[in-house]
Design an enzyme around this catalytic site. Structure first.
Site, PDB file in Angstrom:
ATOM      1  N   PHE A 154       0.760  -1.411  -0.070  1.00 29.37           N
ATOM      2  CA  PHE A 154      -0.090  -0.054  -0.093  1.00 29.37           C
ATOM      3  C   PHE A 154       0.761   1.234   0.141  1.00 29.37           C
ATOM      4  CE2 PHE A 154      -2.342   3.589   1.639  1.00 29.37           C
ATOM      5  CZ  PHE A 154      -3.492   3.523   0.815  1.00 29.37           C
ATOM      6  N   ASP A 210       8.976   3.155   2.396  1.00 29.03           N
ATOM      7  CA  ASP A 210       7.886   3.804   2.499  1.00 29.03           C
ATOM      8  C   ASP A 210       7.707   3.583   3.994  1.00 29.03           C
ATOM      9  OD1 ASP A 210       5.344   4.878   3.006  1.00 29.03           O
ATOM     10  OD2 ASP A 210       4.457   4.019   1.316  1.00 29.03           O
ATOM     11  N   LYS A 260       1.997  11.310   7.087  1.00 28.42           N
ATOM     12  CA  LYS A 260       1.053  11.054   8.440  1.00 28.42           C
ATOM     13  C   LYS A 260       1.598  11.851   9.624  1.00 28.42           C
ATOM     14  CE  LYS A 260      -1.344   7.024   6.620  1.00 28.42           C
ATOM     15  NZ  LYS A 260      -0.735   6.184   5.688  1.00 28.42           N
TER      16      LYS A 260
END
Ligand SMILES: *Cc1c(COP(=O)(O)O)cnc(C)c1O
Length: 404
Positions: A142, A227, A256
């Site tokens: 993802f 990531d 985030k």
């Protein structure tokens, strides 16, 4: 359910694109690990906006930095310098040991920016023939929702009817270093991977995997792009998840929690070579690196360190994991996690994880199901031992129920 709640849900359903299926709670306030709905019910937030609110809801120091900066200067575009960008660069580089920084907004934009940068590096430094660059990614990845990114997803829901997609990506199984070795060619510019696959259900690779990955990337002059948008900034009990493996990525992606949930802020961090290939006019973002974002991110990084949140994530994560493992319930297939990135995988016969999340909601806990049978648990990193124990009691009573 009061009429006001029904109104929020109905209005969203009427006007909004239905690209989410939220739990039926309407939140209106948050503080630390807690959120409150419009009726005043309190919940322990065990999702933290997919780890964006790691510092806790409405952290007072990040709030103060945001308000103060908003009074002074919010956006200049990168056509001019602003007095927050340089200190942001300096602080994020010092914190993460990076050489170059590219500020963006969303996580997906950081991923896209990394893809562009490693391709350019491949052509201009590694010497890959133009148009031939290959990037290796993992199954069940993802990395966001942009067109470039969903093109190399393996989830049919994510991809179907969004094509045609960009070529140049090769997909291998996660946690399989031999598959990486086999997939690398002279045209491979990068291996893009999550240290722990979050959305896939908190999948932790075998011990030694990343040591081997690092060796293979170094030996073949392939950029290792980690990531860490979800795993980074303390979530797993270390600043970066790569530290559990004792390795260093060539390119690290953060997002985030980089803003503590106040504002979209992401960053590509790299060695000198990769981001060094970008020249004026070749990449950009109107909002990327704006003074408000930089001030917020600086405060978000500062409180993470000053308030010992990373150490707390390690400590409370271990307590939470042990407590979950101690629950004797036929519904549980596996409990896994690192730091405060945890998951309970249910036996398929136990029913959908969403049912258990709804039951938890009734007990004052908001958690999110993923992939039918997995409950993901990721509270803010400021959670206390008492709050972990409070949550564990509720997980125990919920998971020992049969909701199939
Ligand atoms: C959330 C996430 C992204 C995408 O971030 P957005 O801000 O939603 O675009 C990318 N990679 C990982 C690992 C993520 O968890």
């Amino acid at each position: 359910m009061s009429s006001s709640v029904i109104d929020f849900l109905a209005t969203e359903a009427r006007f909004g694109a239905r690209n989410y299926e939220p739990v039926g709670v309407v939140l209106s306030r948050g503080e630390g690990v807690w959120v409150w709905d419009t009726e005043g019910n309190r919940y322990l937030d065990c999702l933290s906006a997919y780890s964006a609110v790691s510092q806790g809801h409405c952290h007072p120091k990040i709030l103060a930095a945001m308000v103060e900066q908003a009074h002074r200067l919010t956006l200049t575009s990168r056509a001019f310098h602003n007095d927050q960008l340089a200190p942001f660069y300096e602080e994020i580089a010092a914190l993460t040991g990076s050489h170059k920084v590219l500020p963006m907004n969303s996580g997906a934009e950081a991923v896209e920016s990394a893809i562009k940068s490693v391709r350019k590096w491949g052509y201009e430094v590694k010497g890959v023939p133009d148009g031939q660059a290959e990037i290796i990614v993992c199954a069940n990845n993802f990395h966001g929702r942009t067109l470039g990114v969903v093109g190399f997803s393996t989830d049919p829901e994510t991809r179907t009817h969004f094509g045609p997609f960009a070529p140049g990506f090769k997909i291998i199984p996660f946690g399989d270093a031999a598959a990486l070795e086999e997939a690398i060619t002279p045209n491979t510019v990068a291996f893009l991977v999550e240290p722990i696959q979050g959305e896939a259900g908190v999948i932790i690779p075998p011990v030694g995997y990343f040591t081997k990955v690092r060796e293979l990337c170094t030996a073949n002059n392939v950029m290792l792009v980690l990531d860490e948008i979800q795993t980074g900034l303390g979530r797993t009990g270390k600043l970066l998840a790569e530290q559990h493996e004792g390795i260093e990525a060539d390119v690290t992606l953060l997002g985030k929690a980089l803003s503590g949930g106040f504002y979209p802020v992401s960053a590509v961090l790299s060695n000198n070579e990769v981001l060094g290939t970008l020249r004026p006019g070749q990449h950009g973002s109107t909002f990327g690196g704006n003074p408000l974002a930089c001030a917020v991110a600086r405060a978000a990084m500062r409180v993470l360190i000053e308030e010992g949140m990373i150490e707390n994530a390690a400590k409370q994560g271990a307590r939470f994991l042990e407590g979950l493992k101690d629950i004797r319930a036929n519904t549980i297939r596996e409990v896994r996690g690192r730091g405060l990135m945890l998951a309970v995988e249910l036996h398929p016969e136990a029913g959908r994880a969403r049912r258990y999340c709804e039951a938890l909601q009734g007990k004052g806990i908001l958690a999110k199901d993923t992939h039918e049978h997995t409950i993901r648990i990721a509270p803010p990193l400021v959670i206390t031992s008492d709050q972990v124990d409070w949550a564990l009691e509720r997980f125990a009573t919920t998971l020992t129920q049969d909701l199939s």
